[in-house]
Design an enzyme around this catalytic site. Structure first.
Site, PDB file in Angstrom:
ATOM      1  CG  ASP A  10     -33.870  16.396 -42.869  1.00  0.00           C
ATOM      2  OD1 ASP A  10     -34.124  16.721 -44.041  1.00  0.00           O
ATOM      3  OD2 ASP A  10     -34.606  15.673 -42.186  1.00  0.00           O
ATOM      4  CG  ASP A  21     -41.258  14.867 -42.132  1.00  0.00           C
ATOM      5  OD1 ASP A  21     -40.085  14.549 -41.908  1.00  0.00           O
ATOM      6  OD2 ASP A  21     -41.599  15.991 -42.506  1.00  0.00           O
TER       7      ASP A  21
END
Length: 398
Positions: A333, A393
């Site tokens: 990320d 997520d």
């Protein structure tokens, strides 16, 4: 230089009048726009997109006097266009851009004598305005304030927590059944045939993250082709996931268990109908995926089913695998969101570019939960009409 998003409210001359809003970019250092339509002044729009208005001779003053004028973006500066339009009596200047809307930039002091509003608008929106509202259109500019709280995020939060909780519960029930089967020799072989779990070992975790990195880079460079591959994979995976989720529920219902013989197997009729329904749901979404009014509901249902099935199927054997997975995903990320802007030619984040879809491409990756923003603002119109949450997520915490 600061750039702000505004709304061009256009109204046709029909009865009742047809209205439509379009995104604009303006510079708040030069002008201030009304906060609502109640304080806005309407004026007739004069379409002069056949000219770039870099010279006073390009358009007669009679066409521009007391009107809102739209011209094409050219090689001259916004300031030159604004001065020519103001000297010709125009009350508003819209500059139509065939490329991405970018901030209006010029020296603030040079604009001290320019009083008319100047805004940038997409050329395609001007074409749409003519097709939708006709040639006689009244327009005004305004910029409603951003809402202090986005209520759609509450819906996103509820969907995400519900999915994680239900997926965890389903996984726990499946694990309990496995333990019972181990304790009962008669059920052990039957349970082994039903077992469809995938265990993430250390090597599998590393391989999974490497594949994610490679896929993201490929999507960045070949988005317009690979996006259809992702859509196809999503349709297949979500249909199978929806089937598994609903089959688990149907299995608890003691009705409609009649079977038919097929390929040396006895198959429940209700499961055949269920498979047809799940395939039909995925196909309907694929056909109408760009229909913003209701396709997001079907995408969210398929997405929740996909996440539930993923959480139930995937097994982390030990704490070591969890730490390695989360650590690598953190690096993944950080690199693709914050480091890649220093590497790419246009200074864009690879992760953001792929998630939002490159400019000019109407196809978006379907790997998100979407909920329409409930508060209307220029940001909603220009950037994101939906609040988004990626499947990762939900799946990773799950």
């Amino acid at each position: 230089v600061t750039a702000d998003e505004g709304i061009l409210h256009a109204s046709g001359r029909g009865v009742p009048p047809v209205t439509k809003d379009y995104c604009t970019i303006y510079n708040s250092n030069w002008i201030s726009l009304p906060k609502s339509l109640d304080n806005a002044t309407f004026m007739t729009l004069e379409n002069l997109t056949s000219t770039v208005l870099c010279s006073p001779t390009e358009a007669p003053s009679a066409l521009m006097k007391d009107k809102a004028v739209v011209v094409l973006r050219g090689n001259c500066t916004f300031l030159e266009k604004a001065r020519i339009a103001q000297n010709s009596g125009a009350k508003m200047l819209l500059i139509a851009s065939k490329t991405r809307l970018s901030p209006l930039s010029d020296n603030k002091t040079d604009f001290e004598n320019v009083t008319l509003p100047v805004a940038l608008i997409r050329y395609n929106d001007i074409v749409d305005m003519q097709l939708t509202l006709g040639n006689e259109v009244n327009v005004t500019l305004y910029s409603p304030p951003l809402p202090e709280f986005d209520c759609s995020m509450v819906v996103i939060f509820v969907i995400a927590v519900f999915t994680v909780a239900l997926g965890g519960y389903w996984s726990g029930v499946a694990e309990l059944e496995n333990l019972k089967a181990i304790a009962s020799p008669g059920q052990r072989e039957t349970r082994r045939k039903k077992e469809e779990n995938v265990t993430f070992t250390t090597v599998t975790v590393i391989l999974f993250v490497v594949i994610c990195c490679v896929m993201l880079v490929l999507l960045y460079f070949f988005y317009k082709w690979l996006v259809y591959v992702i859509i196809s994979v999503f349709c297949l995976a979500s249909a199978m996931s929806l089937y598994n989720c609903l089959a688990a529920l149907i299995g608890e219902i003691p009705f409609g268990q009649c079977r038919i013989a097929c390929c040396n197997k006895n198959i429940e009729v209700r499961l055949i109908f269920l498979a047809v329904f799940c395939i039909a749901a995925a196909v309907v979404w694929a056909v109408f995926r760009n229909e913003d009014r209701w396709a997001w509901i079907l995408q969210d249902i398929l997405g929740v089913a996909f996440c539930l099935n993923f959480i139930k199927t995937l097994k982390m054997p030990n704490f070591k695998s969890c730490v390695i997975l989360l650590g690598l995903l953190l690096l993944y990320d950080v690199f693709f969101v914050f480091i890649t802007p220093f590497i790419t030619k246009n200074g864009a984040s690879i992760m953001v570019e792929v998630a939002a879809g490159p400019f000019g491409n109407s196809e978006k990756l379907p790997v998100v939960i979407r909920v329409p923003r409930l508060e209307y603002s220029a940001s909603t119109l220009c950037d994101m009409p939906f609040s988004l949450l990626g499947f990762g997520d939900i799946i990773v915490p799950g």
